[in-house]
Design an enzyme around this catalytic site. Sequence first.
Site, PDB file in Angstrom:
ATOM      1  N   HIS A  88      -1.110   5.784   6.558  1.00 48.02           N
ATOM      2  CA  HIS A  88      -0.417   5.727   5.459  1.00 48.02           C
ATOM      3  C   HIS A  88       0.149   7.367   4.695  1.00 48.02           C
ATOM      4  O   HIS A  88      -0.468   8.250   5.169  1.00 48.02           O
ATOM      5  CB  HIS A  88      -1.359   5.131   4.430  1.00 48.02           C
ATOM      6  CG  HIS A  88      -1.379   3.872   4.430  1.00 48.02           C
ATOM      7  ND1 HIS A  88      -2.252   3.099   5.375  1.00 48.02           N
ATOM      8  CD2 HIS A  88      -0.947   2.744   3.673  1.00 48.02           C
ATOM      9  CE1 HIS A  88      -2.076   1.772   5.268  1.00 48.02           C
ATOM     10  NE2 HIS A  88      -1.337   1.646   4.326  1.00 48.02           N
ATOM     11  N   SER A 132       0.735  -1.190  -0.128  1.00 51.69           N
ATOM     12  CA  SER A 132       0.090   0.111  -0.034  1.00 51.69           C
ATOM     13  C   SER A 132       0.904   1.387   0.049  1.00 51.69           C
ATOM     14  O   SER A 132       0.343   2.196  -0.552  1.00 51.69           O
ATOM     15  CB  SER A 132      -1.153   0.023   1.120  1.00 51.69           C
ATOM     16  OG  SER A 132      -0.123  -0.279   2.416  1.00 51.69           O
TER      17      SER A 132
END
Length: 266
Positions: free
Chosen positions: A248, A41
């Site tokens: 993230h 990711s």
Amino acid sequence: MRLTRSLTALAALAFALVAALVLTTGPAQAAGPAYVALGDSYSAGNGAGNYISSSGDCHRSNSAYPALWASAHSPSSFTFAACSGAVTSDVTGSQLGGLNSSTGLVTLTIGGNDAGFSDVMTTCVTGSDSTCVNRVNQAETFVRNTLPGRLDTVYNAIRAKAPNARVVVLGYPDMYDLSAWFCVGLSDTKHQKINEAADVLDTTTASVAASHGFAFGDVRSTFHGHELCSGDDYLHSLVISPSWESYHPTATGHSAGYLPVLNAND
């Protein structure tokens, strides 16, 4: 004499036309190397927004560092294979199809999910300090003892399929700015332990990458001063919806955190 003057005039006209064409179009731009972006990711672009709808649950983003590099360098081909949630076996099992002897550049981030990144963060967010510390210790033991063999398998597979490529393995940023005098959320103990885990993961990955002759791009330097709690964060903290963006990099994290490191190593 008339023939000579005519030939001279034609030559001058031809030269002028060529000069005008060069000034108008400029020199031909060579295409960059064929580029394949692999990984999890952090390479796909979770958290960066601007998602590519056809990528589905892989959550690939046009604002992720691979897409930004491709846009800036015009590679002869670009294969964006990174996918949210990927572990090492996903890379070897389903992401290597774009590699061949013509591939000039390969990038990837991998290993965080093998070490249980999502579960570590969930445990530290919902559990006590001691529970968080114990879970991180388990992850660090895995990274030191088991992950190197898995990375060897991935790196060997990449080199076998792309023997002429430059391979750049990118790391993971520290999550928290430990110098912040105040930070809402997790305790200082948890912040320190989570950063410690990132450091162990980066150190291990860098060592294995070097043993294969691959470059390691350490993004901790470009994220320094922009971790969570810094006030100028390049990372998302806990996101309610969509939850998979939590912890993230943001779009700025990709453009100002990851991309400069790739540019320095490509």
